[in-house]
Scaffold this motif. Structure first.
Motif, PDB file in Angstrom:
ATOM      1  N   GLY A 235       0.816  -1.215   0.000  1.00 30.14           N
ATOM      2  CA  GLY A 235       0.000   0.000   0.000  1.00 30.14           C
ATOM      3  C   GLY A 235       0.846   1.260   0.000  1.00 30.14           C
ATOM      4  N   ALA A 236       1.901   1.256   0.836  1.00 27.76           N
ATOM      5  CA  ALA A 236       2.790   2.415   0.877  1.00 27.76           C
ATOM      6  C   ALA A 236       3.513   2.604  -0.450  1.00 27.76           C
ATOM      7  CB  ALA A 236       3.803   2.249   2.014  1.00 27.76           C
ATOM      8  N   SER A 237       3.915   1.487  -1.088  1.00 31.46           N
ATOM      9  CA  SER A 237       4.597   1.578  -2.386  1.00 31.46           C
ATOM     10  C   SER A 237       3.662   2.120  -3.458  1.00 31.46           C
ATOM     11  CB  SER A 237       5.120   0.198  -2.800  1.00 31.46           C
ATOM     12  OG  SER A 237       6.035  -0.308  -1.842  1.00 31.46           O
ATOM     13  N   ILE A 238       2.408   1.682  -3.421  1.00 34.11           N
ATOM     14  CA  ILE A 238       1.440   2.166  -4.410  1.00 34.11           C
ATOM     15  C   ILE A 238       1.204   3.661  -4.234  1.00 34.11           C
ATOM     16  CG2 ILE A 238      -0.979   2.036  -5.126  1.00 34.11           C
ATOM     17  CD1 ILE A 238      -0.880  -0.956  -4.505  1.00 34.11           C
ATOM     18  N   VAL A 239       1.055   4.093  -2.974  1.00 30.86           N
ATOM     19  CA  VAL A 239       0.835   5.522  -2.713  1.00 30.86           C
ATOM     20  C   VAL A 239       2.043   6.346  -3.148  1.00 30.86           C
ATOM     21  CG1 VAL A 239       0.501   7.239  -0.903  1.00 30.86           C
ATOM     22  CG2 VAL A 239      -0.800   5.118  -0.839  1.00 30.86           C
ATOM     23  N   ALA A 240       3.260   5.853  -2.807  1.00 30.00           N
ATOM     24  CA  ALA A 240       4.473   6.576  -3.189  1.00 30.00           C
ATOM     25  C   ALA A 240       4.627   6.637  -4.705  1.00 30.00           C
ATOM     26  CB  ALA A 240       5.700   5.914  -2.556  1.00 30.00           C
ATOM     27  N   GLY A 241       4.341   5.497  -5.369  1.00 26.17           N
ATOM     28  CA  GLY A 241       4.425   5.488  -6.827  1.00 26.17           C
ATOM     29  C   GLY A 241       3.406   6.402  -7.471  1.00 26.17           C
TER      30      GLY A 241
END
Length: 411
Positions: A235-241
């Motif tokens: 989830g954090a990676s998706i938000v950062a991306g």
């Protein structure tokens, strides 16, 4: 966004140097052209425009940022001082001493030093692009050229007040739905992480055949409990991306275009942005800014990249000799009623007055949409909440009703 060091010359041929923040070198060139300067050289820079002056890292981190309210009050105060005949250097000295925000006080101090070094006020303000946007700089430059600086500051005060009021009303209208959605997400996480696992141990003791919905809930809960660190990381990676993608030129253009198509919020974003465009365009024309330059500057103030691109296309059409009505029609962002008002304003030579009326019309529509926003969102939230409760009821409470039967006939 990255910083760019620039060298440019103003209308008098004087050399200007500084650092601006922008998406790319083309955006920096547009900012310089919008402020009346001709760029000579633009290079990437790792350092921002604000000088730290030997401050510690802790002091910089705790420094209060300059807000739009600070700039708005500054515009009103400068107008009052200039209208009263107070010299600008003496007025800035008084504003610096009485500044509540120390960060803005440092900006005023730099303005005084720049004016004392022989720079124009607009050139001095251009050294602080995070405080004074291109539209503000262009208006100040027009005031300097026409000798009506106090009138420009008064109009800028009214414009900033309108813009801040519009943004605050949008935030206020979205606050309640945001809290409801966040509360529902937290409730779903708690149910999956703590409630359902407790029921799972009870169901296993009886060994009964569970309904399909219950098995799905138990499987989902077990997966969440076991792999929640992986899910949180994804989830954090998706938000950062996503944030990185929206910061790129192409990503921001795509996302801003999609936002205008959202079922409920899209039309509010569109109308609010067009209200600010009409108000800014009317202010520019009334202050004596040429239409092409006005469209250039106003396009930079739009907080939607797609609508900004459309406004730039209008500017290109005007540069080719097309009428405002034709370019507005080709932009495909105005309603037929607004296009009729633009046609009347262009024919009668009172386009600035008609743009003001267009801004008021869009503002009334936004006000109506915001007042009815809760009534539009509540059915969606209630439906979503009802579906969630139904799933939990079928998945958890339905097997409980059969626990007596499972206890009588254990496997």
């Amino acid at each position: 966004m990255p910083y760019f060091a620039y060298k440019a010359r103003n209308a008098k041929g004087e050399l200007l140097q500084g650092v601006l923040e922008g998406v790319d070198s083309g955006a920096i060139a547009d900012q310089l052209f919008g402020s009346g300067a001709t760029p000579i050289e633009i290079n990437p820079s790792r350092k921002g425009p604000a000088a730290t002056g030997g401050e510690t890292l802790w002091a910089r981190l705790n420094a209060k940022k300059v807000t739009s309210m600070d700039v708005q009050l500054f515009s009103r105060q400068i107008y009052t001082l200039l209208k009263s005949g107070v010299p600008i250097m003496r007025g800035l000295a008084g504003l610096q001493e009485s500044a509540i925000n120390k960060s803005f006080g440092k900006v005023i101090k730099d303005l005084r030093e720049s004016l004392d070094a022989g720079r124009e006020l607009s050139s001095s303000m251009a050294r602080h692009p995070k405080v004074f946007n291109p539209f503000y700089l262009s208006m100040v430059r027009v005031g300097e050229m026409t000798g009506r600086l106090e009138d420009v500051f008064l109009r800028l005060f009214d414009h900033l007040e309108f813009d801040r009021d519009m943004r605050e009303r949008v935030k206020t209208a979205l606050r309640y739905p945001s809290f409801v959605v966040i509360a529902m997400i937290i409730a779903m996480v708690i149910v999956n992480m703590f409630v359902i696992p407790s029921f799972a141990s009870v169901f296993k003791q009886f060994g009964a055949e569970l309904p399909l919905m219950t098995r799905i809930l138990l499987g989902t809960s077990e997966f969440t409990v076991r792999y929640w660190p992986l899910m949180a990381g994804m989830g954090a990676s998706i938000v950062a991306g996503f944030l990185k993608w929206t910061r790129s030129t192409r990503g921001r253009l795509t996302w801003d275009r999609y936002k205008l198509r959202l079922p409920i919020a899209g039309k509010i974003i569109h109308k609010a942005t067009m209200a600010r465009f009409a108000r800014s365009f009317a202010l520019s024309m009334r202050s004596g800014v040429p239409i092409v330059q006005a469209l250039t500057v106003v396009s930079q103030t739009a907080d939607n990249a797609y609508l900004s691109l459309r406004i730039e296309q209008m500017r290109d059409g005007v540069e080719r000799g097309e009428s405002i009505l034709r370019t507005s029609t080709a932009a495909n962002v105005f309603t037929p009623i607004v296009l009729q008002m633009i046609a009347v304003g262009e024919e009668s030579g009172s386009l600035d007055d008609l743009m003001d009326e267009i801004a008021q019309m869009y503002e009334r529509e936004v006000d109506y949409e915001l007042k009815t926003l809760s009534s539009q969102i509540e059915p969606i939230l209630i439906t979503f909440l009802g579906v969630m409760v139904l799933i939990l009821a079928l998945g958890i409470f339905l097997p409980i009703w059969d626990l007596g039967k499972a206890a009588l006939h254990p496997q």
